[in-house]
Motif scaffolding. Structure first.
Motif, PDB file in Angstrom:
ATOM      1  N   UNK A  31       1.050  -1.233  -0.003  1.00 20.42           N
ATOM      2  CA  UNK A  31      -0.097   0.141  -0.071  1.00 20.42           C
ATOM      3  C   UNK A  31       0.818   1.140  -0.031  1.00 20.42           C
ATOM      4  N   UNK A  32       1.900   1.053   0.689  1.00 23.07           N
ATOM      5  CA  UNK A  32       2.740   2.394   0.824  1.00 23.07           C
ATOM      6  C   UNK A  32       3.415   2.456  -0.444  1.00 23.07           C
ATOM      7  N   UNK A  33       3.880   1.588  -1.196  1.00 21.54           N
ATOM      8  CA  UNK A  33       4.719   1.799  -2.627  1.00 21.54           C
ATOM      9  C   UNK A  33       3.418   2.237  -3.764  1.00 21.54           C
ATOM     10  N   UNK A  34       2.303   1.698  -3.619  1.00 22.28           N
ATOM     11  CA  UNK A  34       1.056   2.287  -4.245  1.00 22.28           C
ATOM     12  C   UNK A  34       1.035   3.572  -4.117  1.00 22.28           C
ATOM     13  N   UNK A  35       0.716   4.236  -3.048  1.00 20.48           N
ATOM     14  CA  UNK A  35       0.714   5.540  -2.657  1.00 20.48           C
ATOM     15  C   UNK A  35       1.570   6.340  -2.949  1.00 20.48           C
TER      16      UNK A  35
END
Length: 480
Positions: free
Chosen positions: A291-295
């Protein structure tokens, strides 16, 4: 050679002054010559009176000749128009001038018959004034003859004396009159004024056209650099604007290049992090890392989208705004999302009265749904999508409506059940500002910013107001 406005101003002022001076000189010179002509005719009347009274021969160009006995008979009977040399002079003016009672005259009046080829002279004012002497009345008569452009012949009898033919056309005739330069003076002034006003208007229009081109640049687009014909000051302004546009374009392109580079550079480590996260056994930790990478990647893409909207690389063209809005709404409805389009009522028109019908006819415009505008379709679609997404995030339903008039078109997106106020939603138009449901919705706070930027590029704006069940966003654009 390009002149400066100061030099043009001096030229216009000097030209106007010189033209006015020439026109005034022609006018006063013509008036002076005309007054001299009338004064000469007035003096000639004195001479004619004295020559008739004394029987002396006048000086040229006056001619006083006695009539023959046969012609005198015609004059006595009033057949003046039958006299030889009177052909073509069919207008007859008769008058009598009383002489001074103290003079030893054979009679007390001067009888005159004026033969003219053009008119009957208005001599009533001359002979009716009792405060004038005989010579003055005769002078006023010849002055009156000079006032009109004609070739009169005078038949005169002093008292009961012989009849004389008086020819003074060389003094008071039309051919002896000076050339009237007053009309040419007026025409010269009008032509000069027209030329000066045209020159001033042309110079002013060069500034106006350039100002309009700059004002419509964001909405209609424009060239990379401008070229204008005009005074030196305008060329300097155009050069400065071109330099500013080049610097602004280079700055935006540099920003987009940097962001694109960052996005590209982050792609490789983001992929490695995502692959390594897949090896993590702990599902919760793995999902948080992904999720952090996608954000992170989504944030970079959002900034790139906002920067591209500022660049305005899309060329404006004429499009059907109705079709664009319908296609966007249809896309949401295909995904089973609560987005509806309110139908636009057809415009009713009333016919003109007719001699065959006592009632007026009524009808509707068939093409009222086709709202044509000049705009950037991709940018407008992105702005509308952002507004609908915002309505779905905060209001759970979006109702789209299209309004128009002769100059503007407005896309209205109304949600239902939004807890935000108008002031709070307008604060979210700033970049990277998000609402209270940040944790439960996607996005990076650029949707409303992009929509407002697109509206500004189309000569309009984005505003919010309280709706029936929630908030209503109004995106207004200029149609032309």
């Amino acid at each position: 050679m390009t002149l400066r406005l100061r030099n043009l101003g001096w030229f216009w002022v000097i030209s106007a002054f010189a033209t006015g001076l020439v026109s005034a000189s022609l006018w006063f010179a013509s008036a002076r010559a005309w007054n001299q002509f009338l004064t000469q005719s007035f003096v000639a009347g004195f001479t004619v009176y004295e020559d008739l009274r004394t029987g002396m021969a006048p000086a040229a160009p006056l001619s006083i000749t006695p009539l023959s006995p046969a012609d005198a008979v015609l004059a006595d009977t009033g057949e003046f128009q039958q006299l030889p040399g009177s052909s073509g002079r069919r207008f007859l003016t008769n008058l009598s001038i009383l002489t001074d009672s103290s003079a030893p005259l054979n009679g007390r009046e001067l009888t005159l018959a004026i033969l003219s080829d053009r008119l009957v002279y208005p001599v009533s004012d001359i002979v009716s004034r009792s405060d004038q002497t005989g010579p003055e009345k005769m002078g006023n008569l010849t002055r009156l003859l000079a006032t009109y452009c004609s070739e009169p012949i005078l038949i005169a009898q002093f008292g009961r004396g012989p009849w004389y033919r008086v020819d003074g056309t060389g003094i008071w005739g039309c051919g002896a009159a000076p050339t009237d330069l007053r009309l040419p003076a007026i025409l010269l002034g009008i032509v000069a004024l027209a030329v000066l006003l045209t020159s001033v208007g042309n110079v002013s229009d060069t500034f106006t056209r350039f100002a309009h081109a700059l004002r419509d640049r964001r909405r209609r687009g424009g060239p990379d650099s401008y070229d204008a014909d005009g005074p030196t000051e305008l060329r300097d302004i155009v050069s400065a604007v071109n330099a500013h546009l080049d610097a602004e374009r280079a700055l935006l392109e540099q920003r987009a290049t940097v962001l694109s580079g960052v996005s590209h550079d982050l792609g490789t480590p983001a992929t490695r992090v995502r692959l390594r996260a897949a090896l993590i056994v702990d599902d919760e930790l793995r999902e948080k890392l992904e999720a952090d990478v996608d954000q992170m990647t989504g944030m970079i893409e959002s900034v790139l989208t906002y920067t591209r909207s500022e660049l305005s690389v899309e060329e404006p063209r004429q499009i059907s705004l109705t079709s664009l809005v319908e296609s966007v709404v249809d896309d949401y409805q295909d995904m089973d999302l609560p987005v509806t389009l309110q139908n636009v009522d057809p415009v009713a028109v009333e016919g003109a009265p007719s001699v065959f019908m006592s009632r007026r006819g009524h009808g509707t415009l068939l093409e009222t749904r086709r709202m044509l505008v000049t705009g950037r379709p991709i940018s407008l679609k992105r702005a509308l999508t952002n507004l609908i997404d915002n309505a779905l995030k905060y209001g759970r339903h979006a109702e789209v409506q299209l309004e128009t008039d002769a100059h503007t078109a407005t896309i209205t997106v109304e949600d239902k059940g939004n807890d935000l106020s108008v002031h709070e939603i307008e604060a979210l138009m700033a970049p990277f500002q998000r609402g209270s449901n940040t944790g439960s919705s996607d996005g990076f706070g650029l949707g409303l910013t992009i929509a407002a930027t697109v509206a500004d590029q189309h000569g309009g704006g984005l505003h919010f107001e309280a709706g029936d069940q929630g908030l209503r966003a109004r995106l207004t654009i200029t149609r032309q």
